[in-house]
Design a protein around this motif. Structure first.
Motif, PDB file in Angstrom:
ATOM      1  N   VAL A 195      35.703  -1.840   5.765  1.00 51.60           N
ATOM      2  CA  VAL A 195      36.531  -1.118   4.802  1.00 51.60           C
ATOM      3  C   VAL A 195      36.286  -1.662   3.396  1.00 51.60           C
ATOM      4  O   VAL A 195      36.215  -0.890   2.429  1.00 51.60           O
ATOM      5  N   ASP A 196      36.137  -2.966   3.254  1.00 46.23           N
ATOM      6  CA  ASP A 196      35.803  -3.532   1.947  1.00 46.23           C
ATOM      7  C   ASP A 196      34.498  -2.946   1.411  1.00 46.23           C
ATOM      8  O   ASP A 196      34.393  -2.603   0.233  1.00 46.23           O
ATOM      9  N   ALA A 197      33.503  -2.806   2.275  1.00 48.16           N
ATOM     10  CA  ALA A 197      32.228  -2.227   1.863  1.00 48.16           C
ATOM     11  C   ALA A 197      32.395  -0.769   1.451  1.00 48.16           C
ATOM     12  O   ALA A 197      31.809  -0.315   0.449  1.00 48.16           O
ATOM     13  N   ARG A 256      35.131   0.599   0.223  1.00 49.28           N
ATOM     14  CA  ARG A 256      35.833   0.594  -1.062  1.00 49.28           C
ATOM     15  C   ARG A 256      34.903   0.196  -2.198  1.00 49.28           C
ATOM     16  O   ARG A 256      34.992   0.753  -3.293  1.00 49.28           O
ATOM     17  N   ALA A 257      33.998  -0.729  -1.954  1.00 51.76           N
ATOM     18  CA  ALA A 257      33.036  -1.150  -2.987  1.00 51.76           C
ATOM     19  C   ALA A 257      32.093  -0.005  -3.344  1.00 51.76           C
ATOM     20  O   ALA A 257      31.768   0.197  -4.520  1.00 51.76           O
ATOM     21  N   ARG A 258      31.653   0.753  -2.332  1.00 54.67           N
ATOM     22  CA  ARG A 258      30.758   1.897  -2.574  1.00 54.67           C
ATOM     23  C   ARG A 258      31.472   3.017  -3.313  1.00 54.67           C
ATOM     24  O   ARG A 258      30.873   3.721  -4.108  1.00 54.67           O
ATOM     25  N   VAL A 262      37.784  -5.180   8.521  1.00 52.50           N
ATOM     26  CA  VAL A 262      38.090  -5.460   7.113  1.00 52.50           C
ATOM     27  C   VAL A 262      36.808  -5.460   6.291  1.00 52.50           C
ATOM     28  O   VAL A 262      36.749  -4.868   5.196  1.00 52.50           O
ATOM     29  N   ARG A 263      35.772  -6.094   6.797  1.00 50.70           N
ATOM     30  CA  ARG A 263      34.488  -6.108   6.073  1.00 50.70           C
ATOM     31  C   ARG A 263      33.956  -4.678   5.875  1.00 50.70           C
ATOM     32  O   ARG A 263      33.453  -4.335   4.803  1.00 50.70           O
ATOM     33  N   HIS A 314      46.798  -4.875   6.449  1.00 49.56           N
ATOM     34  CA  HIS A 314      45.896  -5.668   5.613  1.00 49.56           C
ATOM     35  C   HIS A 314      45.622  -4.979   4.280  1.00 49.56           C
ATOM     36  O   HIS A 314      45.576  -5.634   3.238  1.00 49.56           O
ATOM     37  N   PHE A 315      45.427  -3.670   4.312  1.00 48.15           N
ATOM     38  CA  PHE A 315      45.079  -2.922   3.103  1.00 48.15           C
ATOM     39  C   PHE A 315      46.262  -2.180   2.488  1.00 48.15           C
ATOM     40  O   PHE A 315      46.087  -1.436   1.524  1.00 48.15           O
ATOM     41  N   LEU A 326      44.207   5.315   0.927  1.00 52.35           N
ATOM     42  CA  LEU A 326      43.445   4.894   2.103  1.00 52.35           C
ATOM     43  C   LEU A 326      44.298   5.157   3.333  1.00 52.35           C
ATOM     44  O   LEU A 326      45.467   4.767   3.371  1.00 52.35           O
ATOM     45  N   LEU A 339      44.958  -3.266  10.523  1.00 51.85           N
ATOM     46  CA  LEU A 339      44.096  -2.881   9.409  1.00 51.85           C
ATOM     47  C   LEU A 339      44.912  -2.202   8.301  1.00 51.85           C
ATOM     48  O   LEU A 339      44.721  -2.484   7.112  1.00 51.85           O
TER      49      LEU A 339
END
Length: 175
Positions: free
Chosen positions: A167-169, A171-173, A164-165, A25-26, A71, A22
């Motif tokens: 963490v993406d969520a 980051r979007a928030r 990943v999904r 990935h980020f 992060l 993870l």
């Protein structure tokens, strides 16, 4: 402001495999499990009086990483040490501090005990203890109003995709 993503779970639930994947990935900071390092250096598991040091060192390493990275992926937090102190020594002394630390984390990924159990020497108690500890962890998170997202499945790629999904969520928030 740094965001902390923590991976929690009982023994042999894939945290130490998922965390570096993870982080890669980020391109995030990574804080590995200090307990593993401690056990390797001492050739044994910690005694009751050594638990506070392990929890404090895990927290200090997370804090240091948070100063360097936007992060941070954390392979466990002081909460696991506190719950181990309860489990092995019937000692609640570390729980309040560990809960306060966990409340500062932005996302908790709870690794389910659905992977095949593997012995690794002195750190693994067995699948029955793993199941009981998972129940203790879930109960503690629920009782203290700490949200989490389950990470499950036997394929590492599946677990990574779920993480990943999540963490993406986050980051979007966070924008």
């Amino acid at each position: 402001m740094s965001r902390l993503v923590t991976l929690l779970g009982a023994e042999c639930t894939g945290k130490s495999t998922l965390a570096p994947a993870l982080a890669r990935h980020f391109n995030a900071g990574l804080v590995t499990e200090y307990l593993r390092e401690w056990c390797a250096a001492h050739g044994r598991t910690p005694q009751q009086h050594e638990q506070a040091h392990i929890a404090a060192e895990q927290a200090a390493r997370i804090e240091a990483a948070a100063k360097q990275h936007e992060l941070v992926i954390c392979d466990t937090t002081p909460l696991i040490t506190a719950l181990c102190s309860q489990h092995y020594f019937n000692d609640d002394a570390l729980l309040d501090g560990a809960l306060a630390f966990q409340r500062r984390c932005h996302l908790t990924l709870l690794c389910a005990p659905d992977l095949p159990w593997e012995a690794d020497g002195f750190l693994r108690d067995g699948p029955e203890v793993r199941a009981r500890f998972d129940a203790r962890l879930r109960s503690a998170l629920t009782a203290h109003g700490l949200p989490w997202l389950d990470i499950h499945g036997v394929a590492q790629a599946e677990r990574l995709a779920q993480a990943v999904r999540a963490v993406d969520a986050l980051r979007a928030r966070s924008g």
